[in-house]
Design a protein around this motif. Structure first.
Motif, short mmCIF file in Angstrom:
data_model
loop_
_atom_site.label_atom_id
_atom_site.label_comp_id
_atom_site.label_asym_id
_atom_site.label_seq_id
_atom_site.Cartn_x
_atom_site.Cartn_y
_atom_site.Cartn_z
N LEU A 4 0.70 -1.04 0.00
CA LEU A 4 0.12 0.06 0.03
C LEU A 4 0.78 1.25 -0.10
CD1 LEU A 4 -2.64 -1.16 2.52
CD2 LEU A 4 -2.85 -1.24 0.19
N LEU A 5 0.44 2.30 -0.69
CA LEU A 5 1.05 3.64 -0.82
C LEU A 5 0.21 4.49 -0.17
CD1 LEU A 5 3.54 5.54 -1.81
CD2 LEU A 5 2.40 5.47 -4.23
N LEU A 6 0.68 5.15 0.74
CA LEU A 6 -0.48 6.13 1.78
C LEU A 6 0.07 7.58 1.32
CD1 LEU A 6 -0.34 4.27 4.96
CD2 LEU A 6 -1.63 3.80 3.11
N THR A 7 -0.97 8.41 1.13
CA THR A 7 -0.78 9.70 1.05
C THR A 7 -1.79 10.56 1.71
OG1 THR A 7 -0.04 9.44 -1.37
CG2 THR A 7 -0.66 11.69 -0.69
N GLY A 8 -1.38 11.52 2.62
CA GLY A 8 -2.48 12.30 3.28
C GLY A 8 -2.40 12.19 4.60
N PRO A 9 -3.09 13.03 5.38
CA PRO A 9 -2.83 13.08 7.03
C PRO A 9 -3.50 11.68 7.41
CG PRO A 9 -4.65 14.51 6.22
CD PRO A 9 -3.67 14.10 4.94
N GLU A 10 -2.90 11.45 8.55
CA GLU A 10 -3.41 10.35 9.18
C GLU A 10 -4.79 10.32 9.77
OE1 GLU A 10 -2.52 7.03 9.38
OE2 GLU A 10 -0.86 7.19 8.07
N ASP A 11 -4.99 11.77 10.17
CA ASP A 11 -6.48 11.92 11.00
C ASP A 11 -7.45 12.65 9.79
OD1 ASP A 11 -4.96 14.65 10.66
OD2 ASP A 11 -5.40 15.29 12.66
#
Length: 207
Positions: A4-11
């Protein structure tokens, strides 16, 4: 389990699982630009690659398989994401088509809030008679399709004549092609801004 490639705020307010198109990986220029813009609108974007595309990274030149054969891989990606926040699914071109084919089941099970497709392939280029819309006639999941007005996979003129579920909303990108790129004096950046801002706003209402 797919990488998985994650982009953006965790919240972030929402998570959007975003699948790539048939010919470009999850970290292509288009996918990076769209994901970065969505992140600016408080969307946590999760990208993954179908097996045939992941195999290309090790030198295996596998062609794209039929969309129907990728449904299980999309479901696996959704399960890998979890459900810490309202979840949407979607994709670019073929990735959006595959997402649309699993969306109703996930929605009816309360797993997702909606579907977002960027450049839906309504038909193959130059083959408008080969429609890929049968399942879109009565799809029940709230759906947003962002489409370039002169997309060879489905122009505004063509799509206006289709019978689609009332659950589907369309956001048209001025003079855009399949990647939303317009002819001058308009710019691709402007259409990408419009598409991602529109998608984020739509998720806010749907979620």
């Amino acid at each position: 389990m797919p990488d998985l490639l994650l982009t953006g705020p965790e919240d972030a307010r929402f998570t959007l699982v975003l699948a790539h198109g048939a010919g470009a990986p999850m970290d292509s220029g288009w996918m990076n630009a769209a994901s970065d813009r969505l992140a600016q609108h408080d969307v946590h974007v999760v990208r993954f690659e179908f097996g045939y595309m992941a195999a290309r990274r090790s030198g295996q030149r596998k062609p794209p398989p039929r969309a129907e054969t990728l449904l299980g891989e999309y479901r696996e990606a959704v399960e890998a994401v979890g459900s810490a926040r309202p979840l949407f699914i979607g994709g670019k071109s073929m990735g959006g088509r595959v997402a649309s084919m699993v969306a109703d089941d996930l929605f009816n099970r309360g797993r997702i809030f909606g579907l977002v497709c960027f450049g839906y392939p309504f038909h193959p280029p130059a083959k408008p008679q080969q429609l890929r819309t049968a399942h879109l006639l009565d799809i029940s999941v709230p759906t947003l399709i962002c489409q370039g007005e002169r997309d060879p996979f489905g122009t505004r003129q063509e799509v206006s004549g289709y019978t689609l579920s009332p659950r589907i909303s369309l956001l048209w990108l001025d003079d855009g092609n399949h990647d939303f790129k317009p002819r001058k004096p308009l710019t691709l950046d402007a259409n990408l801004d419009l598409a991602t801002a529109g998608a984020a706003g739509w998720m806010d209402r749907a979620g």
